[in-house]
Every structure is written in structure tokens, then in C-alpha cells.
Enzyme design. Structure first.
Site, PDB file in Angstrom:
ATOM      1  N   ALA A 110     -26.650 -10.185   4.157  1.00 10.73           N
ATOM      2  CA  ALA A 110     -25.984 -10.087   2.853  1.00 10.73           C
ATOM      3  C   ALA A 110     -26.952 -10.249   1.695  1.00 10.73           C
ATOM      4  CB  ALA A 110     -24.877 -11.130   2.757  1.00 10.73           C
ATOM      5  N   THR A 159     -16.888 -18.997  12.977  1.00 11.30           N
ATOM      6  CA  THR A 159     -15.940 -19.818  13.730  1.00 11.30           C
ATOM      7  C   THR A 159     -14.533 -19.688  13.157  1.00 11.30           C
ATOM      8  OG1 THR A 159     -17.739 -21.380  14.173  1.00 11.30           O
ATOM      9  CG2 THR A 159     -15.504 -22.152  14.588  1.00 11.30           C
ATOM     10  N   ARG A 176     -20.179  -8.904  12.808  1.00 13.51           N
ATOM     11  CA  ARG A 176     -21.512  -8.325  12.921  1.00 13.51           C
ATOM     12  C   ARG A 176     -22.211  -8.761  14.209  1.00 13.51           C
ATOM     13  NH1 ARG A 176     -24.206 -10.469   7.613  1.00 13.51           N
ATOM     14  NH2 ARG A 176     -22.814 -12.216   8.083  1.00 13.51           N
ATOM     15  N   PHE A 221     -14.296 -31.883   9.906  1.00  8.25           N
ATOM     16  CA  PHE A 221     -15.263 -32.600  10.728  1.00  8.25           C
ATOM     17  C   PHE A 221     -14.662 -33.963  11.070  1.00  8.25           C
ATOM     18  CE2 PHE A 221     -17.833 -29.281   9.307  1.00  8.25           C
ATOM     19  CZ  PHE A 221     -19.118 -29.344   9.851  1.00  8.25           C
ATOM     20  N   PHE A 235     -22.941 -14.743   3.772  1.00 10.42           N
ATOM     21  CA  PHE A 235     -23.299 -15.592   2.641  1.00 10.42           C
ATOM     22  C   PHE A 235     -22.039 -16.015   1.879  1.00 10.42           C
ATOM     23  CE2 PHE A 235     -27.454 -14.531   3.766  1.00 10.42           C
ATOM     24  CZ  PHE A 235     -28.351 -15.296   3.038  1.00 10.42           C
ATOM     25  N   LYS A 251     -18.180 -19.719   8.938  1.00 12.92           N
ATOM     26  CA  LYS A 251     -17.402 -18.501   8.655  1.00 12.92           C
ATOM     27  C   LYS A 251     -17.064 -17.762   9.946  1.00 12.92           C
ATOM     28  CE  LYS A 251     -20.294 -16.567   5.779  1.00 12.92           C
ATOM     29  NZ  LYS A 251     -21.340 -17.605   5.713  1.00 12.92           N
ATOM     30  N   LYS A 289     -31.062 -21.245  12.761  1.00  9.60           N
ATOM     31  CA  LYS A 289     -29.661 -20.927  12.525  1.00  9.60           C
ATOM     32  C   LYS A 289     -28.882 -20.778  13.825  1.00  9.60           C
ATOM     33  CE  LYS A 289     -26.584 -17.532  10.414  1.00  9.60           C
ATOM     34  NZ  LYS A 289     -25.865 -17.228  11.658  1.00  9.60           N
ATOM     35  N   TRP A 298     -12.319 -25.298  15.444  1.00 11.17           N
ATOM     36  CA  TRP A 298     -13.538 -25.581  16.217  1.00 11.17           C
ATOM     37  C   TRP A 298     -13.205 -26.472  17.414  1.00 11.17           C
ATOM     38  CZ3 TRP A 298     -16.153 -30.295  17.056  1.00 11.17           C
ATOM     39  CH2 TRP A 298     -17.395 -30.168  17.687  1.00 11.17           C
TER      40      TRP A 298
END
Length: 726
Positions: free
Chosen positions: A579, A319, A341, A685, A610, A317, A352, A714
Site C-alpha cells: 500500500a 485476522t 492478498r 487483547f 496500511f 487486519k 512482520k 483471534w
């Protein structure tokens, strides 16, 4: 080398950092180690052989490979490289009995024995791959020189059997030269990096970023700088050159030269007096001044980026948020501000990782973004723990003092009166006190003095914990008050992660300093005793008497932090509530600043944490209601990998289709509940097939999405997401 020269001594004299041929004993040894330190260079011919195999699409894992020859220059290094690719390797040499019987079972044959035509076509397995390293001269009367160059394999016969084969000359030889050049360049770059005296040009410069910066001053017409779009033109590349394979995020970030932050601020429309520089690459923004100056100006459009239900690997999200902003600002010539954020150091140092985006769509400098930034989270830690300490201290003093002593300490007498502080007056009003006693506590009755002086907290109802911006599991439950001076007033409490503090949620929802102060004061920390003077009433930060102090500690944290993307578009970083325990969105303050800066034709792109049914819904239900604005569009981010996970973890299309029910739910959640236009962004991907991507896009559209787009931001930055931005 001449016969009288000792080759070993010559190789030993070459520093390993200059060993472009990869012949040094240390480099050869490291090549043979599993999981050890990588060699500074790999021998050129073996490296070229592997490059030929990989670029030709030859799968080596699990295959049988035979290396003919065991020289230190080719044979042994090739064997080591093939083993590293999980091939089963056999080395055939001059003492091997019946080499033909071994070679005939090989899927891959690398011939480096130095004997013309040694490997016969009849020895080869049909469909095998042959790499001929040999360089042998044989007599040829038809040539002017009287000789010609041949390999170690009978080429004419082998060509009829093998699926792929390298010619001699023109096969491995040119690749050896290429690998020598590559080794030389990599060793030079490594030396520069070690010396920390970089004389090499950074891959992107401030001037380059400035030239292509789509967030231009109002006087400059917007410029289209984008890859081909339907009916569009082709533009110049923006940001650093895109390497393949895509390097690690930190390598990309550190390879970029950010624009001076004052230039980012100026192009965003901020005045010098509205920007407080915080080093070279970030600055605080005086939000109140910006909103006041642009109060009458039209606001831009708000786009909310959310996702499917999260999986352990993440869906991208952040990215996507950065990628679409780069597409809008640096490629489509639109005014855009990203609002995201600030990451907590807990996840940053956990599995993460950070939240700066990734690949060629990220906020830079990445390290500054992911770590302390401008100290907002540290301010939350200080404010939160001040309230915790004040609550414990109040409980301690109430347990050891009489009603009158407590009252006298809270409202000391000055002459004939007891002046009341503003926060104390508010508490008296909540207690129902009226008249002159609101200004002079000396006029309070005995009963009102008791009710005012005592919070009468029930320790079992305390919800306010201390916080720390570190995942420290051993502090989750602790006992406080163990020191003898606390006189046995022990209780169980614990530490939360800093961003779980209610102060973080308050910061994200406050609209200005006055609103922040009011919200801080209303925070509930406990309840009074059911059988006490307050009958189980809620106890707030205002009741404890330190909400004003909290606001002072949080004053600077109310200002968003200005940073930039890799492609020079502006980013406002502010707040970071989770979230799952809060509302999971960046601040209202940052959004309002961005919406005013971009104007009626611009865009503010923000991210909700989330899935869409958590962070997305909370954005609409909580944040937008508190702010008084409505999003124009929502983006739901998905990946084939994550949808397979939701479908049960299989690799077939049926599993993916089953997992798409999650995507459909998230799309309907936003489009049907809130009547908002939804676009599905599928992060591509390298392993995704067109059939898989098409299935996901079709599922999104079938659920009611306005559009579904496959994006490559990406790997390609803004150039990989112009269709998503459009």
C-alpha cells in the site's frame, strides 16, 4: 521402592520420553537451565504447586519466595520453577539456622519438609500465600484409623495470617494427580509427533467442517450456528476446539484437517470445469469462465477491512478479515467469500511474518499460503526480469549497430516485403506512421526506419529494476555490464522486492486477459534522450517489444487461488501490491468472481493495506473506479495497544485517549470523504480492560462510525465476532 532396590538405577532405566513423573536426571537438569531446552516433563507436585499459584492469580515476579525442604522430588524443582517466574527464592533446609527469621519475610511459602506442623503461624508474614505440600500422619483417637493426615504447616494458626493457603488433605494432592495425567498425555502426543505415524484424531475433520459450513448450496436453507446474539439462538461450535492459552498460529493450522478443495469449490458455487486443482488444499479458479457464466446474476455486497496507521506489532487486519468471514459464513449462515492478498516472502521471513491471519481466524494450510502458493509471485519475477533483460539488451545493440542493421534485425525481409508484427504496428502508429507502411516496413522512409529501430534510451532515466522475492539488502544497488562482452556498457541499477514490481499492481487492477496485456504494454521503463530522435519521450514495455511475452508469462497468474479458512469458508487469494508504493489491495478479478458467487444476499470481504487513509482511500480512488463497483461498508480495525503507541507509548487512559485521534481520523477519512458506512472493530487483547475498550468504542462512534464492536475472533474464531458480522 523396597530398601534393597537402587532408586537411581531404576530412574536411569526409564526413557526420558516416558518419564511422566518428571524424576529423570535429564529432566531435572533441564528444569534448572535458563533458556535451554525444555524438559519433556516436570515433576508433578512442583508443577501442581505452580498451577495452583497461577490459577489463584498470585503474581510471582519480583516477590520473595521461601521453599522449606530441598528434596529432588519437590523442594529443588519448586525452587527452579519459582525462579523461572522471576521470584527471588530462598531454600530452607535442615541445616538452616533460624528458619523463622527467613520465612517471616516471604511473600510465598512452599512447605515440603515432611515434618508435621513445622512451619508455625507466628513465622508467617501477614497476607502471604502458603502452599503446604506436607503429608504427615499424626495420632488421633477420634478417628477410626487412630490417625489423621496433616501438613507441614500449623493450619489453624496459619489460616488466620495468610491470604491464601492450601488445605491438607485436598490441596496439593489432587493437583499432583492432575499434573501426572497431563504429563502422560503430553508425552504420548510428543511420541506420536516424533514417530510421524499419527493415530490420534485431528482436532477437526473434513466432516465436522462440512457439517457446519455456512456457505451452503442454494437448495439448502441457511442455518444459524452461532453463540447467543440479541434475539438469536445458540448454535454448535465450528472448527477446532479452542485451546487456552491460544497456541501458536502454525500449531493451530497444522492441527486442522482442511476440507478437500473440490468440496470448498462446490459449496462456493464453482463448477468442476472452472477449478484447476493445485494439490489437495488449493486450486486456481478460471475467473473468466465464472464471470461469463454468471454475467447476468446479481452481485453481492463488498466490505473493505482497513485499519488505523500501522505499528510495528500490527493491528490484525488480516485476522479481522478472516474472523468476520468465519462469523458470517460459519455462524450466521450467510454466503461469503474472502478476497485477500498473497504475502511476499520478504516480510514472511522478516519481522512482520506471514499474512494468513492468526489464532483461530486464519487461512489454512498456513505454510502453503505464506510461501510459494501457486507461483504467481514467481511469474511476476520472471516477467519483470525479462523486461529488464530485454531493455539492457536493446540498449547494448543500439550502441553497437547502425540504424539500417537494427532495422533489418527487427523487421527481416521476406521476399519483397517486410511483414510487421502486431506489437510493431502499434509502435508505428504511436510514431505517427500511417498507410501501407503499417503492414510493410519496407515502405518506411529512412527517417521513420531510424525512429522505429531506435528507442534511444537515456540510461539515467531508467526506472525499471530487477526484482527478487527476498529482502536482500546487498542487491538494492548494483552495477551491471561488468563482463568484457558487454564492452564497457556499465550502469548502476538494483533489485526491488518482487511485489514492488509494477507488474504486481497491473495484475491487481486488470479486469481480464486483454486488459492485462494492454496495461503491461503501457508500463513506462525509461525516457529517450532529450536531444535524440524522440525528444525525451516515454519508453514503454510495448516499445521494447516484449509486452506480449510478459502477458504469456502472467496468463496463469491472472487466475485467483482458492483456499479456505479454519472454519471452512472460501478464500480467494490474489495479487499482493504494497500500500505504501502501490495501491495495497487484492485483485479486481478476485472481487468480481466472489461478488458473482455470493449473489445479492452475500458478502465479499476484502482487506486494504496500511491505514484507512492509505490502503482504504486507494481502494476507493483507484481499485473501485477501475472495477466499476462500490463498497457497501468499511471496517476500521484498531487495538488498545496500537492506540497507546500512537498516543505516546504510555499506559494510562490519557495516553489512550490521545492515541484515539488516529482512529477518529481514519473513520472520518472514509465516512466523510466517501460517504460510506464505517464500523470500528477493536481486537481484544487479554491485557485490555473494559474501561479501555469502552473508551476506544466511544471514540469510534464519536467520529461518525455506524458502530463499534469489541471482537474476540483471534481467540474464538467466528464465534468471537458474530456481533461484528451482524
Amino acid at each position: 521402592l523396597p530398601d534393597h532396590v537402587d532408586e537411581g538405577r531404576i530412574l536411569a532405566a526409564i526413557h526420558v520420553d516416558k518419564d511422566a513423573d518428571g524424576f529423570a536426571a535429564l529432566n531435572v537438569g533441564k528444569l534448572c537451565l535458563r533458556g535451554g531446552e525444555r524438559p519433556s516433563a516436570v515433576a508433578c507436585t512442583p508443577k501442581g504447586c505452580l498451577a495452583l499459584l497461577e490459577r489463584s492469580g498470585v503474581v510471582l515476579s519480583g516477590k520473595r519466595a521461601v521453599v522449606v525442604g530441598r528434596s529432588n522430588i519437590v523442594g529443588m524443582p519448586v525452587a527452579a520453577l519459582l525462579q523461572a517466574k522471576d521470584a527471588t527464592v530462598t531454600v530452607v533446609h535442615s541445616r538452616t539456622k533460624d528458619p523463622a527469621s527467613i520465612i517471616k519475610d516471604a511473600d510465598v511459602v512452599v512447605a515440603a519438609v515432611g515434618r508435621a506442623g513445622f512451619v508455625k503461624g507466628a513465622w508467617l508474614k501477614p497476607g502471604c500465600v502458603v502452599v503446604d505440600v506436607g503429608t504427615n500422619f499424626v495420632p488421633d483417637a477420634t478417628r477410626k484409623s487412630g490417625k489423621r493426615l496433616v501438613g507441614d504447616v500449623e493450619y489453624a494458626a496459619a489460616k488466620r495470617v495468610a491470604s491464601k493457603i492450601t488445605p491438607v488433605p485436598g490441596g496439593v494432592g489432587p493437583m499432583t494427580i492432575c499434573m501426572l495425567l497431563q504429563n502422560t498425555l503430553e508425552l504420548a502426543a510428543s511420541t506420536v509427533k516424533k514417530s510421524k505415524k499419527s493415530a490420534m484424531k485431528r482436532v477437526s475433520s473434513a466432516e465436522e467442517l462440512s457439517r457446519h459450513d455456512g456457505f451452503c448450496a442454494a437448495a439448502e436453507p441457511p442455518r444459524l450456528v452461532t453463540p447467543p446474539l440479541p434475539g438469536g439462538e445458540r448454535g454448535a461450535a465450528v472448527g477446532p476446539p479452542k485451546k487456552r492459552p491460544v497456541p501458536r498460529d502454525i500449531e493451530i493450522s497444522q492441527s486442522c484437517t482442511p476440507l478437500p478443495i473440490d468440496r470448498v469449490a462446490g459449496k462456493a458455487g464453482l463448477l468442476p470445469g472452472e477449478v484447476l486443482p493445485w494439490g489437495r488444499h488449493k486450486a486456481k479458479v478460471d475467473a473468466a469462465a465464472v464471470v461469463d457464466r454468471l454475467r447476468a446474476a446479481p452481485s453481492g455486497k463488498l466490505v473493505v477491512v482497513c485499519g488505523i496507521n500501522p505499528t510495528p506489532a500490527g493491528e490484525g487486519k488480516s485476522t479481522t478479515t478472516i474472523g468476520v468471514c468465519q462469523a458470517l459464513g460459519a455462524h450466521l449462515g450467510k454466503k461469503v467469500v474472502t478476497t485477500i492478498r498473497q504475502p511476499s516472502q520478504g516480510p514472511t521471513f522478516g519481522i512482520k511474518g506471514g499474512a494468513a491471519g492468526g489464532g483461530y481466524s486464519q487461512v489454512i494450510p498456513m505454510e502453503e499460503f505464506n510461501l510459494h502458493l501457486t507461483g504467481d509471485i514467481h511469474a511476476i519475477v520472471a516477467a519483470n526480469n525479462l523486461l529488464a533483460a530485454a531493455l539492457d539488451a536493446r540498449m547494448f545493440h543500439e550502441s553497437t549497430q547502425t540504424d539500417e542493421k537494427l532495422f533489418e534485425r527487427l523487421c527481416p525481409k521476406k521476399g519483397a516485403t517486410r511483414p510487421v508484427a502486431l506489437s510493431q504496428r502499434s509502435r508505428l502508429e504511436r510514431l505517427g506512421v500511417t498507410g501501407p507502411a503499417l503492414d510493410d516496413a519496407e515502405l518506411l522512409s529512412v527517417e521513420d526506419r531510424k525512429r522505429f529501430a531506435r528507442l534511444d534510451v537515456d540510461p539515467s532515466t531508467i526506472t525499471w529494476k530487477r526484482v527478487l522475492d527476498t529482502c536482500d539488502r546487498f542487491l538494492r544497488k548494483i552495477e551491471v555490464g561488468k563482463n568484457p562482452t558487454e564492452k564497457g556498457k556499465t550502469r548502476e541499477t538494483g533489485f526491488d522486492i518482487a511485489v514492488a514490481s509494477e507488474i504486481m499492481a497491473v495484475l491487481a487492477l486488470a479486469t481480464d486477459l486483454a486488459d492485462l496485456r494492454a496495461r503491461l504494454g503501457r508500463m513506462v521503463v525509461a525516457r529517450s534522450k532529450e536531444d535524440g530522435v524522440h525528444g525525451g519521450a516515454f519508453v514503454t514495455a510495448d516499445d521494447v517489444g516484449c509486452a506480449g511475452a510478459l502477458a504469456v508469462l502472467m496468463k496463469d497468474a491472472l487466475m485467483p487461488t482458492l483456499m479456505q479458512t479454519i472454519e471452512g469458508t472460501p478464500v480467494l487469494v490474489h495479487a499482493g501490491p504494497f500500500a505504501n508504493i502501490a495501491h495495497g489491495n487484492s485483485s479486481i478479478v478476485a472481487d468480481k468472481v466472489g461478488l458473482k458467487l455470493v449473489g445479492a444476499d452475500g458478502y465479499v470481504v476484502t482487506e486494504a493495506g496500511f491505514g484507512a487513509d492509505i490502503g482504504g482511500e486507494k481502494c476507493f480512488d483507484i481499485k473501485c473506479r477501475a472495477a466499476g463497483y462500490e463498497p457497501s461498508c468499511a471496517v476500521v480495525v484498531a487495538t488498545v495497544r496500537a492506540l497507546k503507541h500512537h498516543g505516546g507509548g504510555g499506559e494510562d487512559l490519557a495516553t489512550l485517549e490521545k492515541g484515539c485521534s488516529n482512529l477518529k481520523h481514519q473513520v472520518r477519512c472514509l465516512s466523510e470523504k466517501f460517504g460510506i458506512r464505517v464500523v470500528v472493530a477493536v481486537n481484544r487483547f487479554a491485557t485490555d480492560s473494559q474501561e479501555q475498550l469502552g473508551l476506544v468504542c466511544d471514540a469510534g462512534r464519536a467520529a461518525g462510525a455506524h458502530g463499534a464492536v469489541v471482537a474476540d475472533h483471534w481467540a474464538d474464531g467466528g464465534a468471537g465476532a458474530p456481533h461484528l458480522g451482524a
